[in-house]
Every structure is written in C-alpha cells, then in structure tokens.
Design a protein around this motif. Structure first.
Motif, PDB file in Angstrom:
ATOM      1  N   ASP A  45      97.712  66.565  43.045  1.00  0.00           N
ATOM      2  CA  ASP A  45      98.664  67.436  42.352  1.00  0.00           C
ATOM      3  C   ASP A  45      98.725  68.864  42.884  1.00  0.00           C
ATOM      4  N   TYR A  46      97.708  69.276  43.640  1.00  0.00           N
ATOM      5  CA  TYR A  46      97.617  70.668  44.077  1.00  0.00           C
ATOM      6  C   TYR A  46      97.187  70.750  45.543  1.00  0.00           C
ATOM      7  N   PRO A  47      97.558  71.848  46.212  1.00  0.00           N
ATOM      8  CA  PRO A  47      97.068  72.072  47.574  1.00  0.00           C
ATOM      9  C   PRO A  47      95.604  72.534  47.515  1.00  0.00           C
ATOM     10  N   VAL A  48      94.695  71.683  47.989  1.00  0.00           N
ATOM     11  CA  VAL A  48      93.268  71.968  47.914  1.00  0.00           C
ATOM     12  C   VAL A  48      92.683  71.987  49.321  1.00  0.00           C
ATOM     13  N   VAL A  49      91.911  73.030  49.619  1.00  0.00           N
ATOM     14  CA  VAL A  49      91.224  73.156  50.903  1.00  0.00           C
ATOM     15  C   VAL A  49      89.729  73.180  50.610  1.00  0.00           C
ATOM     16  N   MET A  50      88.983  72.332  51.322  1.00  0.00           N
ATOM     17  CA  MET A  50      87.543  72.190  51.089  1.00  0.00           C
ATOM     18  C   MET A  50      86.739  72.877  52.185  1.00  0.00           C
ATOM     19  N   PHE A  51      85.630  73.500  51.783  1.00  0.00           N
ATOM     20  CA  PHE A  51      84.694  74.124  52.709  1.00  0.00           C
ATOM     21  C   PHE A  51      83.289  73.688  52.332  1.00  0.00           C
ATOM     22  N   ASN A  52      82.491  73.327  53.338  1.00  0.00           N
ATOM     23  CA  ASN A  52      81.125  72.907  53.039  1.00  0.00           C
ATOM     24  C   ASN A  52      80.101  74.009  53.252  1.00  0.00           C
ATOM     25  N   SER A  53      80.585  75.246  53.443  1.00  0.00           N
ATOM     26  CA  SER A  53      79.672  76.386  53.532  1.00  0.00           C
ATOM     27  C   SER A  53      80.386  77.680  53.146  1.00  0.00           C
ATOM     28  N   GLY A  54      79.611  78.617  52.637  1.00  0.00           N
ATOM     29  CA  GLY A  54      80.163  79.927  52.293  1.00  0.00           C
ATOM     30  C   GLY A  54      80.618  80.683  53.522  1.00  0.00           C
ATOM     31  N   THR A  55      79.923  80.482  54.639  1.00  0.00           N
ATOM     32  CA  THR A  55      80.274  81.163  55.883  1.00  0.00           C
ATOM     33  C   THR A  55      81.663  80.754  56.354  1.00  0.00           C
ATOM     34  N   LYS A  56      81.947  79.451  56.340  1.00  0.00           N
ATOM     35  CA  LYS A  56      83.271  78.964  56.757  1.00  0.00           C
ATOM     36  C   LYS A  56      84.356  79.490  55.824  1.00  0.00           C
ATOM     37  N   ALA A  57      84.075  79.481  54.535  1.00  0.00           N
ATOM     38  CA  ALA A  57      85.060  79.969  53.565  1.00  0.00           C
ATOM     39  C   ALA A  57      85.342  81.454  53.767  1.00  0.00           C
ATOM     40  N   LEU A  58      84.293  82.239  54.012  1.00  0.00           N
ATOM     41  CA  LEU A  58      84.469  83.679  54.202  1.00  0.00           C
ATOM     42  C   LEU A  58      85.356  83.964  55.409  1.00  0.00           C
ATOM     43  N   ASP A  59      85.184  83.204  56.481  1.00  0.00           N
ATOM     44  CA  ASP A  59      86.029  83.383  57.662  1.00  0.00           C
ATOM     45  C   ASP A  59      87.498  83.188  57.319  1.00  0.00           C
ATOM     46  N   VAL A  60      87.807  82.144  56.560  1.00  0.00           N
ATOM     47  CA  VAL A  60      89.200  81.846  56.201  1.00  0.00           C
ATOM     48  C   VAL A  60      89.727  82.830  55.158  1.00  0.00           C
ATOM     49  N   LEU A  61      88.843  83.281  54.261  1.00  0.00           N
ATOM     50  CA  LEU A  61      89.264  84.232  53.234  1.00  0.00           C
ATOM     51  C   LEU A  61      89.785  85.540  53.827  1.00  0.00           C
ATOM     52  N   GLN A  62      89.367  85.860  55.032  1.00  0.00           N
ATOM     53  CA  GLN A  62      89.858  87.071  55.685  1.00  0.00           C
ATOM     54  C   GLN A  62      91.357  86.979  55.961  1.00  0.00           C
ATOM     55  N   GLU A  63      91.860  85.745  56.094  1.00  0.00           N
ATOM     56  CA  GLU A  63      93.258  85.537  56.456  1.00  0.00           C
ATOM     57  C   GLU A  63      94.134  85.072  55.299  1.00  0.00           C
ATOM     58  N   LYS A  64      93.596  84.239  54.418  1.00  0.00           N
ATOM     59  CA  LYS A  64      94.387  83.691  53.302  1.00  0.00           C
ATOM     60  C   LYS A  64      93.545  83.674  52.039  1.00  0.00           C
ATOM     61  N   THR A  65      94.032  84.331  51.027  1.00  0.00           N
ATOM     62  CA  THR A  65      93.336  84.384  49.746  1.00  0.00           C
ATOM     63  C   THR A  65      93.878  83.284  48.838  1.00  0.00           C
ATOM     64  N   PRO A  66      93.000  82.438  48.323  1.00  0.00           N
ATOM     65  CA  PRO A  66      93.472  81.385  47.423  1.00  0.00           C
ATOM     66  C   PRO A  66      93.796  81.956  46.044  1.00  0.00           C
ATOM     67  N   THR A  67      94.594  81.233  45.308  1.00  0.00           N
ATOM     68  CA  THR A  67      94.865  81.600  43.922  1.00  0.00           C
ATOM     69  C   THR A  67      93.645  81.295  43.062  1.00  0.00           C
ATOM     70  N   LEU A  68      92.964  80.196  43.385  1.00  0.00           N
ATOM     71  CA  LEU A  68      91.817  79.723  42.616  1.00  0.00           C
ATOM     72  C   LEU A  68      90.736  79.256  43.581  1.00  0.00           C
ATOM     73  N   LEU A  69      89.478  79.610  43.277  1.00  0.00           N
ATOM     74  CA  LEU A  69      88.351  79.244  44.121  1.00  0.00           C
ATOM     75  C   LEU A  69      87.236  78.678  43.255  1.00  0.00           C
ATOM     76  N   PHE A  70      86.886  77.420  43.495  1.00  0.00           N
ATOM     77  CA  PHE A  70      85.728  76.802  42.852  1.00  0.00           C
ATOM     78  C   PHE A  70      84.555  76.971  43.811  1.00  0.00           C
ATOM     79  N   LEU A  71      83.452  77.529  43.334  1.00  0.00           N
ATOM     80  CA  LEU A  71      82.387  77.991  44.204  1.00  0.00           C
ATOM     81  C   LEU A  71      81.014  77.588  43.692  1.00  0.00           C
ATOM     82  N   ASP A  72      80.262  76.897  44.539  1.00  0.00           N
ATOM     83  CA  ASP A  72      78.869  76.557  44.247  1.00  0.00           C
ATOM     84  C   ASP A  72      78.010  77.789  44.507  1.00  0.00           C
ATOM     85  N   ILE A  73      76.851  77.867  43.855  1.00  0.00           N
ATOM     86  CA  ILE A  73      75.942  78.989  44.093  1.00  0.00           C
ATOM     87  C   ILE A  73      74.971  78.689  45.217  1.00  0.00           C
ATOM     88  N   LYS A  74      74.264  77.586  45.095  1.00  0.00           N
ATOM     89  CA  LYS A  74      73.181  77.304  46.033  1.00  0.00           C
ATOM     90  C   LYS A  74      73.711  76.585  47.270  1.00  0.00           C
TER      91      LYS A  74
END
Length: 122
Positions: A29-58
């Motif tokens: 139902d929604y455009p979802v992009v998956m990341f298996n590390s915070g480092t990879k997500a941070l790289d992409v966040l520099q270019e495109k900010t999501p509307t919603l981010l589900f984030l694990d801590i550990k």
C-alpha cells in the motif's frame, strides 16, 4: 488525503525478519525503502528525507539513537518511530529528547503500525 507520490517510508533494522515484516505489513500500500544499517540509511537521508521512518535502536555501526539524534540536529522533517526489543526506559527517554514521534516495543502490533502509517501519510 495527501498525495502518496512524493512520500516514502524508510525502515531501518539489522534484522531481515523485521524488514520482511514491514514489507508484508506496508509494502503493498505504501512506498517502503528498507535499510539493514543506520550507516546506509544516513547516507540516503542526506539526499531524500522520508515522511515516516521506522527505526531500530540496537544495530552495529550507527545505532538508532545516534541516527535519531542526527535527524533531529539537521532539522529533518520526518516522523520517526522507534521499534525496539530493548526494555530499558532510558532509551525511550533519549528518543523523546530527540523528538521521536512514537516508541514501539517488539513484538509489533500490525494494527498499530498500520494506524501510525495512515495517520502520518494521509
């Protein structure tokens, strides 16, 4: 109702089972992009900010609190939902300090995840 065309959901978790669960819950139902590390997500966040981010801590490398802090410090306009199995209240306090939208504990409730998504994206 908002136009979903320019909105995206990021899910950041080092557990492939959790990523698969989010894909099953939201992927049809929604455009979802998956990341298996915070480092990879941070790289992409520099270019495109999501509307919603589900984030694990550990996670190895950049953990969820560090990523949340970076998002907060950069003033990114995204709703962050922490998703964790960690029982310590101190993590929830830190997350709230950095403007977390919601704090969910695993195991996840499908209706709650879908409800949060609807509220943020619509």
């Amino acid at each position: 109702m908002r136009d979903l065309q320019n909105q995206v959901i990021y899910v950041v978790d080092d557990d492939q089972g959790i990523l698969d669960s989010f894909d099953a819950m939201l992927g049809d139902d929604y455009p979802v992009v998956m990341f298996n590390s915070g480092t990879k997500a941070l790289d992409v966040l520099q270019e495109k900010t999501p509307t919603l981010l589900f984030l694990d801590i550990k996670m190895p490398g950049i953990n969820g609190i560090e990523l949340l802090k970076s998002i907060h410090e950069k003033g990114m306009c995204t709703k962050v939902v922490i998703v964790t199995a960690l029982p310590q209240d101190s993590y929830e306090q830190m997350a709230r300090q950095y403007g977390v939208y919601k704090y969910l504990k695993k195991p996840l409730d499908v209706d709650e995840v879908e409800g949060i998504t609807r509220n943020v994206l619509h």
